[in-house]
Design a protein around this motif. Structure first.
Motif, PDB file in Angstrom:
ATOM      1  N   ALA A 101       1.965  -4.253  -1.688  1.00 19.80           N
ATOM      2  CA  ALA A 101       2.599  -3.720  -0.485  1.00 19.80           C
ATOM      3  C   ALA A 101       3.574  -2.619  -0.879  1.00 19.80           C
ATOM      4  O   ALA A 101       4.342  -2.763  -1.833  1.00 19.80           O
ATOM      5  N   ILE A 133       6.764  -7.364   8.488  1.00 19.88           N
ATOM      6  CA  ILE A 133       5.344  -7.307   8.174  1.00 19.88           C
ATOM      7  C   ILE A 133       5.183  -6.430   6.940  1.00 19.88           C
ATOM      8  O   ILE A 133       5.564  -5.252   6.959  1.00 19.88           O
ATOM      9  N   TYR A 166       2.895  -8.820  -5.368  1.00 21.18           N
ATOM     10  CA  TYR A 166       2.456  -8.167  -4.130  1.00 21.18           C
ATOM     11  C   TYR A 166       3.592  -7.372  -3.487  1.00 21.18           C
ATOM     12  O   TYR A 166       3.371  -6.277  -2.958  1.00 21.18           O
ATOM     13  N   ILE A 184       3.199  -4.146   4.367  1.00 27.94           N
ATOM     14  CA  ILE A 184       2.069  -3.238   4.554  1.00 27.94           C
ATOM     15  C   ILE A 184       1.490  -2.796   3.210  1.00 27.94           C
ATOM     16  O   ILE A 184       2.198  -2.236   2.373  1.00 27.94           O
ATOM     17  N   ASP A 185       0.207  -3.066   3.018  1.00 26.10           N
ATOM     18  CA  ASP A 185      -0.557  -2.570   1.869  1.00 26.10           C
ATOM     19  C   ASP A 185      -1.549  -1.546   2.417  1.00 26.10           C
ATOM     20  O   ASP A 185      -2.723  -1.851   2.635  1.00 26.10           O
ATOM     21  N   ILE A 209       1.052 -15.631   7.539  1.00 23.85           N
ATOM     22  CA  ILE A 209       0.085 -14.540   7.651  1.00 23.85           C
ATOM     23  C   ILE A 209      -0.243 -14.388   9.128  1.00 23.85           C
ATOM     24  O   ILE A 209      -0.607 -15.376   9.790  1.00 23.85           O
ATOM     25  N   ASP A 210      -0.059 -13.188   9.664  1.00 19.40           N
ATOM     26  CA  ASP A 210      -0.170 -13.010  11.108  1.00 19.40           C
ATOM     27  C   ASP A 210      -1.620 -12.989  11.563  1.00 19.40           C
ATOM     28  O   ASP A 210      -2.556 -13.136  10.764  1.00 19.40           O
ATOM     29  N   ASP A 220       3.857  -4.015  16.919  1.00 20.31           N
ATOM     30  CA  ASP A 220       4.429  -4.662  15.737  1.00 20.31           C
ATOM     31  C   ASP A 220       5.947  -4.707  15.769  1.00 20.31           C
ATOM     32  O   ASP A 220       6.615  -4.764  14.727  1.00 20.31           O
ATOM     33  N   ARG A 243      -2.005 -10.048   7.944  1.00 23.14           N
ATOM     34  CA  ARG A 243      -0.966  -9.397   7.155  1.00 23.14           C
ATOM     35  C   ARG A 243       0.123 -10.385   6.745  1.00 23.14           C
ATOM     36  O   ARG A 243       0.458 -11.292   7.501  1.00 23.14           O
ATOM     37  N   VAL A 256       3.691 -11.765   6.368  1.00 27.01           N
ATOM     38  CA  VAL A 256       4.931 -11.622   7.132  1.00 27.01           C
ATOM     39  C   VAL A 256       5.977 -12.531   6.506  1.00 27.01           C
ATOM     40  O   VAL A 256       5.699 -13.705   6.217  1.00 27.01           O
ATOM     41  N   TRP A 288      -4.499 -16.164  11.570  1.00 28.58           N
ATOM     42  CA  TRP A 288      -5.517 -15.122  11.393  1.00 28.58           C
ATOM     43  C   TRP A 288      -6.926 -15.655  11.605  1.00 28.58           C
ATOM     44  O   TRP A 288      -7.792 -14.955  12.145  1.00 28.58           O
ATOM     45  N   GLY A 311      -4.561 -16.505   2.233  1.00 26.88           N
ATOM     46  CA  GLY A 311      -4.915 -15.306   2.975  1.00 26.88           C
ATOM     47  C   GLY A 311      -6.390 -15.187   3.301  1.00 26.88           C
ATOM     48  O   GLY A 311      -7.227 -15.947   2.806  1.00 26.88           O
TER      49      GLY A 311
END
Length: 530
Positions: free
Chosen positions: A91, A81, A51, A83-84, A65-66, A133, A70, A72, A414, A348
């Motif tokens: 990511a 963080i 990933y 980013i995908d 996972i925030d 963020d 996402r 983290v 989340w 996730g």
């Protein structure tokens, strides 16, 4: 924590329901964009992909996972963080949430856009009030503890009661000065400890001690705590050697570590049950799978990581004499000379298991483990006749209520961000009816009791009395747990007396834990009158 002072518009309510019942639950349609990673062995039907690699995050200590779902990660001097942006399962960039902690965070939990983590001064909170963020400034300090060392302050989690749980290693120095409640299960802590902090972080107690260096922990669907503790590697060939073990952490228990070559034997009465042992290793991440992507045998299973030998074990659990037994599975191992050093685990919103790698200045990366094998047919919890027979408990179905009670990974940042606002839109009486309804699954009824206990002022006697006779031991056990917390009942001693005599060891054990937690808040002689 108080409810958010906001109202849910119709559009927002629909969006939250879609998040809970749509993309979260339809996780079996996994992406095939990322290439399978050849450096890891996983069981048949599973697939490992890379990933994120070292160019995005070097030397990862911990991962979470925030509240937006996402990944983290944190290492020395950063929280990032990942980013995908194109949704291909890889990511391609990161956002720098904070330029700290300098020590790196060894535990993280997002509360909305704010981050509670361990590092630098102890348990700290970064705020992101403008939701960009990026932490707004220096963090607040809630609890001063030793950090930065490998045996210091580690994981922070939020429990099903809304309290905060904090795991600390054997060199952190937690002692009786950290205890501010009369009912702390441990009065004079020694070595590694599991602390419990009030929802507002103003009071603290020690739930268990005697660990050497447990790094992470997790709650299972019954609300029980599990951790993976270190061995004494210098004693490897000696009679008193104790291997790495996965403990079912009971309130007031002591895991037996006293000094480098002094460990209490397993026969001590206050030793917690060990549900698995793995000889040598360096325990790191722990997670409990409460999602829908993996096959049935992994539902409710623990996953524990070993940094030294590069492996992740899966631990499916079954009831055993009020605790649990298991037959562990080697779930992830490295291939050949590939340096797989897992530091943390997280489940996730898509149902995949994410594994971070790093530690001691090594290469950082995050792997994604997803199930791509045959989809199993999900059997209903009850027959249609049983459901029809019990519909009188609830007069009308509610999508919002169903979403709250069926939310996957309900204690994660989340998931909580999705189901928590929905509670405010539902009549409290609906949760009481759900707890009583045998037409619902045990898991949903347990979650109803937990939500009532944390957010809706507790169970009234009118609900407690029929639940005492409920056929489900899981429901009766959660009732016993709930009585430990503030509520309208004026007959707790009476109810506990009945639960202590329950034929189920699981129920009786939770009743004993509640008796310990209440202390002199009730007349305990009434609880032992049976």
């Amino acid at each position: 924590m108080p409810f958010y002072n906001t109202c849910l518009t119709g559009q927002r309510l629909i969006l939250l329901l879609v998040c809970l019942t749509g993309s979260v639950f339809a996780s079996l349609n996994v992406s095939q964009a990322a290439d399978e990673f050849a450096g890891l062995n996983v069981p048949e039907g599973f697939r490992a992909t890379l990933y994120a690699d070292d160019d995005l995050a070097h030397d990862i200590y911990s991962m979470t996972i925030d509240s937006l779902g996402r990944i983290v990660v944190s290492g020395p001097g950063y929280v990032r963080i990942l980013i995908d942006a194109d949704g291909d399962g890889v990511a391609e960039s990161f956002k720098q949430y904070a330029d700290g902690p300098a020590t790196g965070a060894q535990g993280m939990y997002f509360l909305g856009r704010d981050l509670l983590c361990t590092g630098d001064a102890g348990l700290i909170r970064y705020r992101d009030e403008n939701a960009d963020d990026r932490a707004d400034g220096k963090p607040d300090v809630f609890l001063q503890t030793r950090t930065g060392g490998e045996h210091n302050t580690h994981s922070i989690q939020r429990g099903p009661d809304g309290y905060w749980y904090l795991l600390l290693g054997n060199t952190t120095g937690i002692n009786e000065k950290y205890i501010t409640t009369k009912t702390s299960p441990v009065k004079k802590p020694y070595a590694g400890t599991l602390m419990r902090l009030s929802p507002d972080l103003t009071k603290g107690e020690v739930m268990a001690d005697g660990f050497r260096n447990a790094y992470d922990f997790a709650f299972n669907p019954n609300g029980d705590v599990f951790t993976y503790d270190s061995d004494g590697e210098r004693d490897i060939s000696l009679p008193w050697y104790r291997p790495t073990r996965v403990f079912h952490v009971l309130p007031g228990s002591n895991a037996g570590w006293r000094s480098r070559s002094w460990k209490r034997p397993d026969s001590f009465l206050d030793m917690p049950p060990a549900i698995a042992a793995f000889h040598r290793g360096s325990p790191t991440g722990v997670s409990c799978y409460q999602q829908r992507q993996f096959p049935k045998e992994y539902q409710g299973a623990l996953f524990v990581a070993d940094w030294t030998f590069g492996r992740v074990h899966a631990i499916p659990m079954r009831y055993y004499e009020g605790s649990y037994a298991s037959d562990p599975i080697d779930f992830i191992t490295g291939v050949g000379q590939f340096g797989f050093a897992p530091t943390d685990l997280a489940v996730g919103p898509d149902g995949s298991l994410y594994v971070s790698v790093g530690g001691r200045g090594t290469r950082g990366s995050v792997f994604k483990i997803e199930y791509t094998g045959p989809v199993e047919a999900q059997k209903p919890d009850l027959t249609s006749e049983q459901v029809a027979e019990n519909t009188s408990h609830e007069t009308k179905g509610s999508p919002a209520l169903d979403a709250c009670l069926s939310a996957p990974q309900p204690l994660s940042s989340w998931s909580r961000e999705n189901w928590f606002p929905l509670v405010k839109t539902i009549e409290p009486n609906a949760f009481l009816k759900a707890a009583l309804n045998p037409g619902r699954s045990d898991a949903q009824r347990v979650r109803a009791i937990e939500i009532i206990t944390e957010l809706l002022a507790g169970l009234p006697d009118s609900v407690i009395e029929p639940l005492l006779q409920d056929k489900s031991e899981r429901v009766r056990a959660r009732l016993a747990w709930s009585l430990a917390y503030p509520g309208p009942s004026g007959q707790k001693a009476k109810w506990l007396n009945e639960l202590l005599q329950d034929e189920s060891p699981l129920v009786a054990r939770f009743a004993l834990e509640t008796l310990l937690q209440l202390g002199d808040q009730i007349d305990q002689s009434e609880c032992l009158a049976g």
